[in-house]
Design a protein around this motif. Sequence first.
Motif, PDB file in Angstrom:
ATOM      1  N   THR A  52       1.030  -1.038  -0.314  1.00  0.00           N
ATOM      2  CA  THR A  52      -0.408  -0.162  -0.179  1.00  0.00           C
ATOM      3  C   THR A  52       1.388   1.228   0.302  1.00  0.00           C
ATOM      4  OG1 THR A  52      -1.769  -1.146   1.078  1.00  0.00           O
ATOM      5  CG2 THR A  52      -2.113   1.760   1.455  1.00  0.00           C
ATOM      6  N   ILE A  53       0.472   1.968  -0.827  1.00  0.00           N
ATOM      7  CA  ILE A  53       1.515   3.403  -0.657  1.00  0.00           C
ATOM      8  C   ILE A  53       0.041   4.468  -0.480  1.00  0.00           C
ATOM      9  CG2 ILE A  53       1.909   5.389  -2.113  1.00  0.00           C
ATOM     10  CD1 ILE A  53       2.855   3.213  -4.274  1.00  0.00           C
ATOM     11  N   MET A  54       0.299   5.517   1.267  1.00  0.00           N
ATOM     12  CA  MET A  54      -0.633   6.363   0.770  1.00  0.00           C
ATOM     13  C   MET A  54      -0.113   7.667   0.673  1.00  0.00           C
ATOM     14  SD  MET A  54      -1.157   5.275   5.052  1.00  0.00           S
ATOM     15  CE  MET A  54      -2.400   5.945   5.009  1.00  0.00           C
ATOM     16  N   LEU A  55      -1.208   8.198   0.220  1.00  0.00           N
ATOM     17  CA  LEU A  55      -1.032   9.650  -0.315  1.00  0.00           C
ATOM     18  C   LEU A  55      -1.659  10.930   1.048  1.00  0.00           C
ATOM     19  CD1 LEU A  55      -2.864   8.900  -3.864  1.00  0.00           C
ATOM     20  CD2 LEU A  55      -0.332   9.213  -3.382  1.00  0.00           C
ATOM     21  N   SER A  56      -1.085  12.270   0.968  1.00  0.00           N
ATOM     22  CA  SER A  56      -1.838  12.409   1.987  1.00  0.00           C
ATOM     23  C   SER A  56      -1.588  14.503   1.611  1.00  0.00           C
ATOM     24  CB  SER A  56      -1.443  12.323   3.612  1.00  0.00           C
ATOM     25  OG  SER A  56      -2.035  13.452   3.794  1.00  0.00           O
ATOM     26  N   ALA A  57      -2.639  15.086   1.786  1.00  0.00           N
ATOM     27  CA  ALA A  57      -2.203  16.915   1.294  1.00  0.00           C
ATOM     28  C   ALA A  57      -1.449  17.298   1.939  1.00  0.00           C
ATOM     29  CB  ALA A  57      -3.332  17.115   0.754  1.00  0.00           C
ATOM     30  N   LYS A  58      -1.993  16.533   3.875  1.00  0.00           N
ATOM     31  CA  LYS A  58      -1.230  16.755   4.582  1.00  0.00           C
ATOM     32  C   LYS A  58      -0.507  15.389   5.773  1.00  0.00           C
ATOM     33  CE  LYS A  58      -2.820  16.306   9.639  1.00  0.00           C
ATOM     34  NZ  LYS A  58      -4.230  15.703  10.242  1.00  0.00           N
ATOM     35  N   CYS A  59       1.377  16.252   5.235  1.00  0.00           N
ATOM     36  CA  CYS A  59       2.284  14.751   5.222  1.00  0.00           C
ATOM     37  C   CYS A  59       3.097  15.533   6.337  1.00  0.00           C
ATOM     38  CB  CYS A  59       2.787  15.036   4.156  1.00  0.00           C
ATOM     39  SG  CYS A  59       2.846  13.498   3.529  1.00  0.00           S
ATOM     40  N   SER A  60       2.270  15.480   7.907  1.00  0.00           N
ATOM     41  CA  SER A  60       2.783  16.261   9.142  1.00  0.00           C
ATOM     42  C   SER A  60       4.292  14.484   9.323  1.00  0.00           C
ATOM     43  CB  SER A  60       2.761  16.044   9.834  1.00  0.00           C
ATOM     44  OG  SER A  60       2.153  15.305  10.448  1.00  0.00           O
ATOM     45  N   PRO A  85       0.568  17.819  -3.657  1.00  0.00           N
ATOM     46  CA  PRO A  85       1.075  17.460  -5.386  1.00  0.00           C
ATOM     47  C   PRO A  85       2.117  17.015  -5.490  1.00  0.00           C
ATOM     48  CG  PRO A  85       2.014  19.780  -4.455  1.00  0.00           C
ATOM     49  CD  PRO A  85       1.440  19.104  -3.655  1.00  0.00           C
ATOM     50  N   PHE A  86       1.876  15.789  -6.026  1.00  0.00           N
ATOM     51  CA  PHE A  86       2.782  14.376  -6.868  1.00  0.00           C
ATOM     52  C   PHE A  86       2.521  14.525  -7.870  1.00  0.00           C
ATOM     53  CE2 PHE A  86      -0.714  12.551  -6.037  1.00  0.00           C
ATOM     54  CZ  PHE A  86      -1.170  12.205  -6.678  1.00  0.00           C
ATOM     55  N   SER A  87       3.764  14.305  -9.153  1.00  0.00           N
ATOM     56  CA  SER A  87       4.211  13.495 -10.170  1.00  0.00           C
ATOM     57  C   SER A  87       3.560  11.867 -10.772  1.00  0.00           C
ATOM     58  CB  SER A  87       5.275  13.906 -10.430  1.00  0.00           C
ATOM     59  OG  SER A  87       5.982  13.240 -11.600  1.00  0.00           O
ATOM     60  N   PRO A  88       2.112  12.166 -11.210  1.00  0.00           N
ATOM     61  CA  PRO A  88       1.762  10.728 -11.238  1.00  0.00           C
ATOM     62  C   PRO A  88       2.420   9.848 -11.546  1.00  0.00           C
ATOM     63  CG  PRO A  88       0.604  12.016 -12.504  1.00  0.00           C
ATOM     64  CD  PRO A  88       1.517  13.180 -11.665  1.00  0.00           C
ATOM     65  N   GLY A  89       4.022  10.091 -13.170  1.00  0.00           N
ATOM     66  CA  GLY A  89       4.970   9.094 -13.708  1.00  0.00           C
ATOM     67  C   GLY A  89       5.806   8.139 -11.819  1.00  0.00           C
ATOM     68  N   MET A  90       6.142   9.895 -11.196  1.00  0.00           N
ATOM     69  CA  MET A  90       6.767   9.274  -9.635  1.00  0.00           C
ATOM     70  C   MET A  90       5.946   8.311  -9.242  1.00  0.00           C
ATOM     71  SD  MET A  90       6.872   9.848  -6.078  1.00  0.00           S
ATOM     72  CE  MET A  90       6.208  11.330  -5.918  1.00  0.00           C
ATOM     73  N   VAL A  91       5.172   8.516  -9.012  1.00  0.00           N
ATOM     74  CA  VAL A  91       4.194   6.738  -8.687  1.00  0.00           C
ATOM     75  C   VAL A  91       3.897   5.920  -9.282  1.00  0.00           C
ATOM     76  CG1 VAL A  91       1.352   6.264  -7.485  1.00  0.00           C
ATOM     77  CG2 VAL A  91       1.937   9.114  -7.789  1.00  0.00           C
ATOM     78  N   VAL A  92       3.597   6.101 -10.538  1.00  0.00           N
ATOM     79  CA  VAL A  92       4.450   5.294 -11.581  1.00  0.00           C
ATOM     80  C   VAL A  92       5.488   4.267 -11.175  1.00  0.00           C
ATOM     81  CG1 VAL A  92       3.889   4.041 -13.232  1.00  0.00           C
ATOM     82  CG2 VAL A  92       2.991   5.497 -13.062  1.00  0.00           C
ATOM     83  N   THR A  93       7.074   5.038 -10.465  1.00  0.00           N
ATOM     84  CA  THR A  93       8.197   4.497 -10.456  1.00  0.00           C
ATOM     85  C   THR A  93       7.792   3.426  -8.862  1.00  0.00           C
ATOM     86  OG1 THR A  93       8.430   6.235 -12.049  1.00  0.00           O
ATOM     87  CG2 THR A  93       9.940   5.202 -10.502  1.00  0.00           C
ATOM     88  N   LYS A  94       7.785   4.681  -8.074  1.00  0.00           N
ATOM     89  CA  LYS A  94       7.543   3.362  -6.733  1.00  0.00           C
ATOM     90  C   LYS A  94       6.628   2.642  -7.069  1.00  0.00           C
ATOM     91  CE  LYS A  94       9.279   7.362  -3.909  1.00  0.00           C
ATOM     92  NZ  LYS A  94      10.088   6.594  -3.085  1.00  0.00           N
ATOM     93  N   ILE A  95       5.136   2.275  -7.171  1.00  0.00           N
ATOM     94  CA  ILE A  95       4.424   1.436  -7.676  1.00  0.00           C
ATOM     95  C   ILE A  95       5.311   0.339  -8.446  1.00  0.00           C
ATOM     96  CG2 ILE A  95       2.675  -0.025  -8.784  1.00  0.00           C
ATOM     97  CD1 ILE A  95       1.158   2.958  -8.685  1.00  0.00           C
ATOM     98  N   LYS A  96       6.183   0.407  -9.178  1.00  0.00           N
ATOM     99  CA  LYS A  96       6.958  -0.686 -10.018  1.00  0.00           C
ATOM    100  C   LYS A  96       7.728  -1.310  -9.484  1.00  0.00           C
ATOM    101  CE  LYS A  96       6.859   0.377 -15.339  1.00  0.00           C
ATOM    102  NZ  LYS A  96       6.866   1.176 -16.012  1.00  0.00           N
TER     103      LYS A  96
END
Length: 119
Positions: free
Chosen positions: A74-82, A101-112
Amino acid sequence: MKILIIEDEIRIGNLLKIYLERESFQVEAVLHGDTGLDRALHEHFDLIVLDVLMPGKDGFTVLEELRKIKTTPTIMLSAKCSEEDVKRGFDLGANDFIAKPFSPGMVVTKIKEILSIPS
């Protein structure tokens, strides 16, 4: 490989879905924590992308309940990242925590990376 996106912001969920489908992933996107938890518990997914702040069950609650039964990466996403939020996510069993905010391409890289798929 099958990915579940649990994200209440339709725009973000759709954007991630487009990027992941371009990489030949099968993707299902849901808008609510309750629905996402139900899907995650009753179907097989290779990885879950999970937003933290959602109406109803938040991402922390979803992950905590999921971990009682499954170990799906599982990868968690959050606008509130304390620091507290990141630590809590990892303590509950998240494999990664990405700030918005994040780069969608970076999320794909993390998933891979998590799924050991060559880029």
